[in-house]
Design a protein around this motif. Structure first.
Motif, short mmCIF file in Angstrom:
data_model
loop_
_atom_site.label_atom_id
_atom_site.label_comp_id
_atom_site.label_asym_id
_atom_site.label_seq_id
_atom_site.Cartn_x
_atom_site.Cartn_y
_atom_site.Cartn_z
N UNK A 48 0.84 -1.21 0.00
CA UNK A 48 0.00 0.00 0.00
C UNK A 48 0.87 1.25 0.00
N UNK A 49 1.93 1.23 0.82
CA UNK A 49 2.85 2.37 0.87
C UNK A 49 3.50 2.59 -0.50
N UNK A 105 4.13 6.03 -5.42
CA UNK A 105 4.11 6.24 -6.87
C UNK A 105 3.10 7.32 -7.25
N UNK A 106 1.92 7.27 -6.63
CA UNK A 106 0.87 8.26 -6.95
C UNK A 106 1.26 9.66 -6.49
N UNK A 107 1.83 9.74 -5.30
CA UNK A 107 2.12 11.05 -4.70
C UNK A 107 3.39 11.69 -5.23
N UNK A 108 4.42 10.88 -5.47
CA UNK A 108 5.73 11.45 -5.80
C UNK A 108 6.17 11.20 -7.24
N UNK A 109 5.35 10.49 -8.03
CA UNK A 109 5.67 10.21 -9.43
C UNK A 109 7.00 9.44 -9.56
N UNK A 110 7.97 10.01 -10.28
CA UNK A 110 9.22 9.31 -10.55
C UNK A 110 10.01 8.99 -9.28
N UNK A 153 11.48 4.77 -5.05
CA UNK A 153 11.36 4.29 -3.67
C UNK A 153 10.53 3.00 -3.60
N UNK A 154 9.46 2.95 -4.39
CA UNK A 154 8.63 1.74 -4.43
C UNK A 154 9.42 0.56 -4.98
N UNK A 155 10.25 0.84 -6.00
CA UNK A 155 11.09 -0.23 -6.57
C UNK A 155 12.09 -0.74 -5.55
N UNK A 156 12.67 0.18 -4.77
CA UNK A 156 13.61 -0.22 -3.73
C UNK A 156 12.93 -1.11 -2.70
#
Length: 336
Positions: A107-108, A113-118, A123-126
């Motif tokens: 969920x985080x 991704x939605x809030x910070x784009x690239x 961060x999501x990938x990490x």
């Protein structure tokens, strides 16, 4: 075809290194990779020709998100069970905390991704890469712990060393009784083969105990009919490493040096075997069964301890995931 070939390569590596030393932690990685790539490879080859294989391949794609939800909920339930039956210590809350993390991290990642784009995508990938590494490492550890704990070891032990786990009011509690019963079965198996190894109940006296564990364990062994002349208590050790070292020293003092068969709980088997190997002690390990509700939390604790004890190897194993993350970041930036 390449996927199946990778499965075969990992299967060969597992066979080679297990024969070299079954205590090697990498055996678990090779075994898990062999199963995953082998099954996936067979399904990929069969899918164009078999509806069943195609359906199974599709189900594997759904298995990841479904397993995350089931695993997370299961850990949370186990966490509440542990706190109810064992108390509210941090160790007993591990499965609860991990279950919450398993459900919350996806969920985080979406929110980032939605809030910070690239930047959020990076961060999501990490989070995804680190989670994948931890998940694969834990699965490999859990699978090989079970496999190793039930493996028939081809050694001629001079002694069967039963590791202590704490007394209850000076008496042997169920967890420790399980280890002792497993040690007795191992001793009987050796007796059937014409051998008479010593039995070393190993454990010192804790600050909350009225006598050394080794004494209480020896008393239990006598009650179960183990001959007195085969029981040699070790009553000074307070850690697993001391169990191993002091038992080996005791046997050497008795003029009985040689390979040992160590007995502990099933969740503690692989870490004990790895520790014995690092200490240069000739020993293999077998495990006794543990209450089901206790297993998830115990495996998590053992996995964390193993990562800390082998932190250099853990960092090296994490490097491929770091490379993948950096490669993804560079590719994304170049496309942008």
């Amino acid at each position: 075809m390449l996927t199946l070939a990778l499965g075969v390569v990992f299967a060969v590596l597992y066979a080679v290194y297990r024969r070299k030393d079954p205590r090697l932690l990498r055996n678990g990685v090779f075994l898990t990779a062999a199963v995953v790539f082998g099954v996936l490879g067979v399904l990929l080859i069969a899918a164009p020709h078999s509806l069943v294989a195609a359906l199974l391949l599709g189900l594997l794609g759904l298995a990841v998100p479904v397993s995350i939800v089931i695993f997370g909920i299961g850990l949370i339930r186990n966490g509440f069970t542990m706190m109810k039956k064992e108390g509210r210590s941090l160790g007993n809350r591990l499965s609860l905390l991990l279950g919450i993390a398993v459900l919350v991290l996806p969920v985080i990642s979406v929110v980032l991704v939605i809030a910070l784009k690239v930047p959020g995508f990076f961060l999501a990938s990490l989070i995804a890469f680190v989670s994948a590494y931890a998940s694969l490492a834990f699965v490999s550890f859990a699978i090989y712990s079970i496999v190793y704990g039930r493996m028939r070891h081809d050694i001629d032990p001079v002694a069967i060393v039963v590791h202590g786990s704490g007394l209850a009011g000076g008496a042997v509690p169920p967890l420790l009784r399980g280890r002792l019963d497993r040690g007795i079965r191992a001793h009987y198996a050796e007796y059937v083969r014409g051998r008479r190894p010593l039995i070393v109940p190993s454990g010192g006296q804790g600050s909350d105990e009225t006598r050394p564990e080794g004494e209480a364990m020896a008393e239990y062994l006598r009650e179960q009919g183990v001959p007195e002349d085969l029981i040699v208590p070790e009553t000074r050790s307070t850690t697993t490493a001391e169990n191993i070292r002091m038992s080996a020293d005791l046997l050497a003092d008795l003029g009985r040096p040689g390979p040992m068969l160590l007995v502990t709980s099933d969740y503690h088997v692989l870490r004990t075997a790895s520790l014995a190997r690092r200490m240069g002690v000739e020993a293999q390990v077998v495990g006794s069964r543990t209450a089901r509700y206790y297993v998830p939390s115990a495996f998590i604790r053992e996995f964390i301890a193993l990562i800390v004890e082998n932190r250099i190897v853990s960092i090296v194993a994490l490097l491929p995931f770091v490379v993948l993350f950096v490669s993804l970041a560079i590719t994304t930036l170049s496309l942008g």
